[in-house]
Design a protein around this motif. Sequence first.
Motif, PDB file in Angstrom:
ATOM      1  N   TYR A 293      -4.731  28.886  42.588  1.00 21.38           N
ATOM      2  CA  TYR A 293      -4.791  29.858  41.500  1.00 21.38           C
ATOM      3  C   TYR A 293      -4.313  31.221  41.989  1.00 21.38           C
ATOM      4  CZ  TYR A 293      -6.981  33.263  38.361  1.00 21.38           C
ATOM      5  OH  TYR A 293      -7.216  34.313  37.534  1.00 21.38           O
ATOM      6  N   SER A 294      -3.453  31.848  41.230  1.00 28.81           N
ATOM      7  CA  SER A 294      -3.005  33.195  41.553  1.00 28.81           C
ATOM      8  C   SER A 294      -3.793  34.194  40.725  1.00 28.81           C
ATOM      9  CB  SER A 294      -1.501  33.343  41.261  1.00 28.81           C
ATOM     10  OG  SER A 294      -1.104  34.690  41.394  1.00 28.81           O
ATOM     11  N   PHE A 295      -4.447  35.131  41.393  1.00 30.20           N
ATOM     12  CA  PHE A 295      -5.247  36.111  40.675  1.00 30.20           C
ATOM     13  C   PHE A 295      -4.376  37.054  39.849  1.00 30.20           C
ATOM     14  CE2 PHE A 295      -8.105  34.707  43.986  1.00 30.20           C
ATOM     15  CZ  PHE A 295      -9.309  34.579  43.308  1.00 30.20           C
ATOM     16  N   ALA A 296      -3.077  37.038  40.105  1.00 30.94           N
ATOM     17  CA  ALA A 296      -2.157  37.876  39.327  1.00 30.94           C
ATOM     18  C   ALA A 296      -1.715  37.189  38.040  1.00 30.94           C
ATOM     19  CB  ALA A 296      -0.929  38.233  40.172  1.00 30.94           C
ATOM     20  N   ALA A 297      -2.069  35.905  37.863  1.00 29.18           N
ATOM     21  CA  ALA A 297      -1.623  35.152  36.689  1.00 29.18           C
ATOM     22  C   ALA A 297      -2.141  35.792  35.409  1.00 29.18           C
ATOM     23  CB  ALA A 297      -2.086  33.708  36.785  1.00 29.18           C
ATOM     24  N   VAL A 298      -1.274  35.824  34.403  1.00 30.46           N
ATOM     25  CA  VAL A 298      -1.653  36.411  33.119  1.00 30.46           C
ATOM     26  C   VAL A 298      -1.560  35.395  31.981  1.00 30.46           C
ATOM     27  CG1 VAL A 298      -1.062  38.765  33.766  1.00 30.46           C
ATOM     28  CG2 VAL A 298       0.690  37.292  32.786  1.00 30.46           C
ATOM     29  N   LYS A 299      -0.998  34.213  32.244  1.00 32.35           N
ATOM     30  CA  LYS A 299      -0.921  33.173  31.227  1.00 32.35           C
ATOM     31  C   LYS A 299      -1.128  31.816  31.894  1.00 32.35           C
ATOM     32  CE  LYS A 299      -0.267  35.670  27.626  1.00 32.35           C
ATOM     33  NZ  LYS A 299      -1.283  35.729  26.552  1.00 32.35           N
ATOM     34  N   MET A 300      -1.693  30.890  31.101  1.00 35.35           N
ATOM     35  CA  MET A 300      -1.976  29.543  31.586  1.00 35.35           C
ATOM     36  C   MET A 300      -1.778  28.573  30.432  1.00 35.35           C
ATOM     37  SD  MET A 300      -5.761  28.259  32.818  1.00 35.35           S
ATOM     38  CE  MET A 300      -6.261  26.540  32.833  1.00 35.35           C
ATOM     39  N   GLU A 302      -0.995  24.072  29.447  1.00 33.89           N
ATOM     40  CA  GLU A 302      -0.746  22.694  29.881  1.00 33.89           C
ATOM     41  C   GLU A 302       0.728  22.378  29.700  1.00 33.89           C
ATOM     42  OE1 GLU A 302       0.218  18.532  29.291  1.00 33.89           O
ATOM     43  OE2 GLU A 302       0.262  20.068  27.725  1.00 33.89           O
ATOM     44  N   TYR A 303       1.320  21.716  30.713  1.00 33.74           N
ATOM     45  CA  TYR A 303       2.723  21.326  30.589  1.00 33.74           C
ATOM     46  C   TYR A 303       2.943  19.993  31.280  1.00 33.74           C
ATOM     47  CZ  TYR A 303       7.776  21.234  30.827  1.00 33.74           C
ATOM     48  OH  TYR A 303       9.093  20.846  30.691  1.00 33.74           O
ATOM     49  N   GLU A 304       3.249  18.954  30.477  1.00 33.68           N
ATOM     50  CA  GLU A 304       3.567  17.623  30.985  1.00 33.68           C
ATOM     51  C   GLU A 304       2.525  17.123  31.988  1.00 33.68           C
ATOM     52  OE1 GLU A 304       5.736  15.801  29.769  1.00 33.68           O
ATOM     53  OE2 GLU A 304       7.242  17.051  28.810  1.00 33.68           O
ATOM     54  N   GLY A 305       1.236  17.291  31.650  1.00 37.86           N
ATOM     55  CA  GLY A 305       0.172  16.792  32.499  1.00 37.86           C
ATOM     56  C   GLY A 305      -0.193  17.687  33.660  1.00 37.86           C
ATOM     57  N   THR A 306       0.394  18.868  33.742  1.00 37.01           N
ATOM     58  CA  THR A 306       0.067  19.826  34.799  1.00 37.01           C
ATOM     59  C   THR A 306      -0.433  21.126  34.165  1.00 37.01           C
ATOM     60  OG1 THR A 306       2.269  20.859  34.891  1.00 37.01           O
ATOM     61  CG2 THR A 306       1.918  18.871  36.224  1.00 37.01           C
ATOM     62  N   ILE A 307      -0.949  22.019  35.001  1.00 41.77           N
ATOM     63  CA  ILE A 307      -1.296  23.366  34.552  1.00 41.77           C
ATOM     64  C   ILE A 307      -0.228  24.319  35.049  1.00 41.77           C
ATOM     65  CG2 ILE A 307      -2.924  25.266  34.787  1.00 41.77           C
ATOM     66  CD1 ILE A 307      -5.166  23.282  34.936  1.00 41.77           C
ATOM     67  N   ALA A 308       0.308  25.110  34.141  1.00 43.05           N
ATOM     68  CA  ALA A 308       1.343  26.082  34.491  1.00 43.05           C
ATOM     69  C   ALA A 308       0.756  27.489  34.404  1.00 43.05           C
ATOM     70  CB  ALA A 308       2.541  25.948  33.559  1.00 43.05           C
ATOM     71  N   PHE A 309       0.851  28.227  35.508  1.00 39.22           N
ATOM     72  CA  PHE A 309       0.451  29.628  35.546  1.00 39.22           C
ATOM     73  C   PHE A 309       1.695  30.508  35.526  1.00 39.22           C
ATOM     74  CE2 PHE A 309      -3.231  27.658  37.727  1.00 39.22           C
ATOM     75  CZ  PHE A 309      -4.235  28.129  36.906  1.00 39.22           C
ATOM     76  N   PHE A 310       1.593  31.662  34.868  1.00 37.46           N
ATOM     77  CA  PHE A 310       2.716  32.595  34.804  1.00 37.46           C
ATOM     78  C   PHE A 310       2.236  34.009  35.105  1.00 37.46           C
ATOM     79  CE2 PHE A 310       3.658  29.098  31.928  1.00 37.46           C
ATOM     80  CZ  PHE A 310       4.938  28.749  32.300  1.00 37.46           C
ATOM     81  N   TRP A 311       3.055  34.743  35.832  1.00 35.68           N
ATOM     82  CA  TRP A 311       2.774  36.161  36.070  1.00 35.68           C
ATOM     83  C   TRP A 311       4.075  36.868  36.468  1.00 35.68           C
ATOM     84  CZ3 TRP A 311       1.618  32.250  39.399  1.00 35.68           C
ATOM     85  CH2 TRP A 311       2.071  32.333  40.704  1.00 35.68           C
ATOM     86  N   PRO A 312       4.194  38.167  36.150  1.00 35.23           N
ATOM     87  CA  PRO A 312       5.395  38.920  36.497  1.00 35.23           C
ATOM     88  C   PRO A 312       5.266  39.554  37.884  1.00 35.23           C
ATOM     89  CG  PRO A 312       4.025  40.204  35.022  1.00 35.23           C
ATOM     90  CD  PRO A 312       3.314  38.902  35.233  1.00 35.23           C
TER      91      PRO A 312
END
Length: 364
Positions: A293-300, A302-312
């Motif tokens: 887990y990235s503490f900088a992540a701002v969005k989460m 589900e994508y194709e059976g995985t968890i996708a985290f996003f951050w700038p």
Amino acid sequence: MSTLTMSVTAASNSKKSRAPSLSFSSLPDEVVLKCLFRVPRCYDLNLSLVSKTLRSLVRSPELYRLRSQLKSVYLSYDLYQRGRLGRSLSYWITFRPGEKTTDYQLADVLPRPSLGSAVSVGSEIYFIGGRSVPSTELCILDTRSGHLRTAPSMKVCRSDVKVAVGLVDRKIYVIGGSKEDSQVEEFDPETQTWGFAGEEKLKCESWFSATLEEKVYMVNWDGRVSTYSPREGVNNEATEILSVGDNVKFLCVVENVLYACFKWGGLMWFNTKLKVWRRVVDRDGKDGKLELYSFAAVKMVEYEGTIAFFWPLRNIDPNKKDLTCKLIALDRVGEEISGRIEWSGIVATLPHNIRLKDCLVVSG
């Protein structure tokens, strides 16, 4: 050189000149379709101008069927500019994580309404309720055409504060979002009609919601869980709280398991039988809080059976930011769930003055 040799050479050259050259359109239709369905729709017009064969394939029902099985992440963001008195424009970016960074597609500026909750149904995105002022409005974005239309209004004014939205049996359920207790409303995308799910009046106290096992799970900041079922109504789960001061940041469902990211506790999953949150461990069975887990992540999402985290992240160019993605693959090991980083990288380079908003997975 003899006359015979010259004749043979000329005939050979003549055959070479007449030999058909291999091209994309010479491939079998099924092979071409499997290539075309991964091409963004914005290029359909250009492809149609190449040849009659491609024009026919682009318009074929088979290509439509293939594309409907393909899922993409739709992420919207605001771009704030000085001199606009705080006015923001909404942009969309679509991509499939795990592919090359050049495969993302920046969409046109779309009139994303200043509304609250968003939920995807097939290839459409529904925007429900108001943001600054409670609203009864419902707007629908057709991601295939880029057209935004107004749909029938709700019966109750709702905001995006303490409102739960879920998709149960192909119907959208909206709970709370009003100052007073109100009836749960359901919207049928097929008939485009609203109706009350029952006569009971409820008030949502949760900030996050997701659909699991035909129920809308509502999660508060501290991890307390309650559920709503069209058949059973609201049920407050006796949830064990992890620690004082920790709070939920994101929520999503992956393969019938509810996951949440806590500010300090990291990535957790909810045991629906024991009514407790459990930490997702790494593949060695150790605490995977820092790795997964990235503490900088701002969005989460589900994508194709995985968890996708996003951050700038900051780019070398001070006027740009790199949108970073991390995909976490999940596996159940006995009574635990382990995670591992399946892919991570930069999926897009965007202007520096952005704020990520909606993050949805859309089919087709």
